[in-house]
Enzyme design. Structure first.
Site, mmCIF file in Angstrom:
data_model
loop_
_atom_site.group_PDB
_atom_site.id
_atom_site.type_symbol
_atom_site.label_atom_id
_atom_site.label_comp_id
_atom_site.label_asym_id
_atom_site.label_seq_id
_atom_site.Cartn_x
_atom_site.Cartn_y
_atom_site.Cartn_z
ATOM 1 N N GLU A 1 0.850 -1.204 0.000
ATOM 2 C CA GLU A 1 0.000 0.000 0.000
ATOM 3 C C GLU A 1 0.882 1.250 0.000
ATOM 4 O OE1 GLU A 1 -3.869 -1.412 2.725
ATOM 5 O OE2 GLU A 1 -2.294 -0.136 3.582
ATOM 6 N N ARG B 1 -13.429 -9.302 16.716
ATOM 7 C CA ARG B 1 -13.366 -9.705 18.128
ATOM 8 C C ARG B 1 -13.571 -8.477 19.014
ATOM 9 N NH1 ARG B 1 -8.695 -7.189 19.222
ATOM 10 N NH2 ARG B 1 -7.121 -7.222 17.584
HETATM 11 C C1 MV4 Z 1 -0.771 1.730 7.630
HETATM 12 C C2 MV4 Z 1 -0.158 2.923 8.073
HETATM 13 C C3 MV4 Z 1 0.255 3.860 7.115
HETATM 14 N N1 MV4 Z 1 0.063 3.606 5.801
HETATM 15 N N2 MV4 Z 1 -0.941 1.527 6.310
HETATM 16 C C4 MV4 Z 1 -1.658 -1.382 10.049
HETATM 17 C C5 MV4 Z 1 -2.082 -2.230 11.206
HETATM 18 C C6 MV4 Z 1 -2.897 -1.260 11.941
HETATM 19 N N3 MV4 Z 1 -3.266 -1.726 13.266
HETATM 20 C C7 MV4 Z 1 -2.020 -0.036 11.911
HETATM 21 N N4 MV4 Z 1 -1.468 -0.038 10.623
HETATM 22 C C8 MV4 Z 1 -1.044 0.972 9.824
HETATM 23 N N5 MV4 Z 1 -1.192 0.790 8.507
HETATM 24 C C9 MV4 Z 1 -0.531 2.438 5.422
HETATM 25 N N6 MV4 Z 1 -0.720 2.222 4.115
HETATM 26 C C10 MV4 Z 1 -0.005 3.121 9.475
HETATM 27 C C11 MV4 Z 1 -0.463 2.152 10.326
HETATM 28 C C12 MV4 Z 1 -0.273 2.409 11.753
HETATM 29 C C13 MV4 Z 1 0.988 2.296 12.296
HETATM 30 C C14 MV4 Z 1 2.033 1.880 11.491
HETATM 31 C C15 MV4 Z 1 3.290 1.814 12.042
HETATM 32 C C16 MV4 Z 1 3.491 2.132 13.402
HETATM 33 C C17 MV4 Z 1 2.455 2.487 14.193
HETATM 34 C C18 MV4 Z 1 1.180 2.583 13.654
HETATM 35 C C19 MV4 Z 1 0.111 2.954 14.449
HETATM 36 C C20 MV4 Z 1 -1.132 3.065 13.891
HETATM 37 C C21 MV4 Z 1 -1.331 2.809 12.514
#
Ligand code: MV4
Length: 495
Positions: A222, A314
């Site tokens: 993504e 959940r």
């Molecule tokens: C992302 C993102 C930024 N860009 N996807 C995926 C699992 C979900 N619980 C959080 N996730 C994220 N997906 C895209 N395309 C940012 C997050 C994200 C996050 C990512 C890295 C470190 C901490 C985070 C905290 C919340 C959301």
């Protein structure tokens, strides 16, 4: 006279309804431990449903074991028993439990476990196996969202199997991008890459890790959303086609996907955006005929655009903030929906009142890279007063073992305003006394005094962009200093 008759009728209906519930479930086996087991046992007691706890030898002193009507040793070892579908379902059948609540983690998202429950005529208190299976694949969840017109992050069409396909995608969209494991979730199996070289280095590793961690090496890519807000909507459904949302939670304050502080409602959603995202969450839930509690996760970018990223089929750790601002008992509704009862609330009954904050009181040392801490609680006093809720399973003399997650308790406060909620959380953390091991309490106290947090200026980068949060006094109490000095002297004298 009429008012009196009305009251008598209401009381009669309550009895009938509770009886119906009791006739629906006689006994629920709680297939979890710690604070969430306590939470489920409490909901069952209020519904006059008997409870059976399971515990491992390492957990025999857990307070939830004492609070359940019955308790059974499972094993072998500290964790395997909680993951042994056959052992748990056979136990449920043997003791006459007609339902099982999985809580969160362990078997809560295991479609095979839900299937085995169904095949054994034991009700699984959670969504259908279809919903669990579909939402367990982030690729399928994305495809579903796109098919019903909910915005998703620009990404590859399905899983990709070659670096060539990956490079073809990044050639179109540019960097940064995020490599995600389709069978991952909750932040596991994520890698941010910012160049072709990094992409080539990480693609194969990501697929191998996904195969090792989740038994499925499928990965997809993504566009990476920089510094998003992590907003999730609480869904409640039943087996009669009713689906509502209970508003959102902002879970942006996390460390490596470990959520630390959750708030409800978000401080940045406008009513229009809440309406639009809530509708999107219900659209996705309806597309899988969702029939219990679940959470739809979105990212909100800096321009105010939202994107669906995944759905958790959940109950979540942070459900308490939603309960505190809606006065809706999510676990109670899970049990009723699983028992085949229709939701007793409609969307118009969901009113968000006030602000709630949840802090996770973890046995970790934030000043030592959140290293998990073990030890025996030598003193324990939880806060109280108006708008203060504790969900926990810790007491003086309890020994925290290294086998489970570090969550000791959840401290949730509610205030009429954000400012009131923050001041109440600050006061509650000051009041919260847990001695004998390091916890996240002093770190959380620092956050409650930090200007950006108080002003509601935070996104997922908050903990990385506020390094001063970690420089609180090392020894919270004089006795901690005495203990440390004694240990140092003893070490010096070679005792
Ligand atoms: C992302 C993102 C930024 N860009 N996807 C995926 C699992 C979900 N619980 C959080 N996730 C994220 N997906 C895209 N395309 C940012 C997050 C994200 C996050 C990512 C890295 C470190 C901490 C985070 C905290 C919340 C959301």
């Amino acid at each position: 006279m009429l008012a009196y008759a009305r009251t008598r009728l209401d009381s009669f209906l309550i009895c009938v309804r509770t009886d119906r519930l009791r006739s629906m479930f006689k006994k629920i086996l709680v297939a979890n431990r710690g604070e969430i087991a306590m939470r489920i046992i409490r909901a069952c007691r209020e519904l006059n449903i008997a409870t059976a706890a399971i515990y491992s030898e390492a957990d025999s002193t857990g307070i939830y074991v004492k609070k359940a009507d019955e308790s059974y040793l499972v094993g072998p070892g500290p964790v395997k028993g909680f993951l042994d579908s056959k052992q748990i379902v056979n136990l449920a059948t043997r003791i006459g439990a007609d339902a099982i609540h999985p809580g969160y983690g362990f078997l809560s998202e295991n479609a095979d476990f839900a299937e085995l429950c169904q095949a054994s005529d034991v009700t699984f208190i959670g969504p259908s196996t279809h919903a669990i299976t579909l939402m367990g694949s982030k690729v399928k969840a994305r495809e579903l969202a796109e098919s019903v017109g909910v915005p998703i992050v620009p990404g590859t069409d399905g899983a990709i199997t070659s670096v060539k396909d990956a490079l073809a995608f990044t050639k179109k969209t540019g960097y940064p991008v995020m490599i995600k494991a389709s069978a991952g979730g909750g932040g596991r199996g994520l890698r941010v890459v910012r160049s072709d070289a990094e992409l080539q280095e990480n693609m194969e590793v990501a697929a191998r890790e996904a195969q090792a961690s989740f038994g499925d090496g499928s990965v997809f890519i993504e566009k990476y959303i920089e510094r998003p807000h992590h907003i999730e909507f609480q869904i409640l459904g039943d087996r009669h086609g009713n689906i509502i949302h209970l508003g959102e939670r902002d879970c942006s304050i996390q460390r490596r996907h470990q959520k630390l502080i959750e708030i409800a409602p978000s401080l940045i959603l406008t009513p229009e955006l809440r309406e639009e995202m809530g509708r999107a969450a219900i659209t996705i839930a309806r597309a899988v005929n969702y029939d219990n509690a679940g959470t739809v996760e979105f990212l909100l970018d800096q321009e105010g655009k939202f994107y669906f990223i995944e759905m958790n089929p959940r109950l979540q750790v942070e459900h308490t903030v939603t309960e505190q601002i809606t006065a809706i008992d999510i676990v109670r509704n899970q049990i009723k929906s699983a028992a085949g009862l229709p939701l007793s609330i409609q969307q118009q009954d969901v009113i968000l009142q006030g602000h709630a904050i949840q802090c996770r009181i973890n046995a970790e040392d934030p000043q030592n890279n959140f290293l998990p801490c073990t030890g025996t609680v030598t003193a324990y006093l939880s806060p109280g007063g108006i708008g203060v809720r504790i969900d926990g399973a810790v007491y003086k003399g309890y020994t925290i073992s290294p086998y489970y997650d570090a969550l000791l308790a959840k401290l949730t406060v509610r205030g009429r305003t954000w400012e009131e909620a923050v001041s109440r959380m600050r006061r509650s953390l000051e009041e919260y006394m847990i001695r004998g091991l390091k916890t996240t309490i002093p770190f959380l106290e620092t956050i409650m005094q930090e200007p950006d947090f108080i002003a509601g200026r935070f996104d997922t980068s908050y903990l990385d962009t506020h390094p001063d949060l970690y420089s609180y006094p090392k020894f919270e109490q004089p006795e901690d200093l005495v203990l440390a000095l004694s240990a140092a002297i003893a070490a010096y004298e070679g005792l």
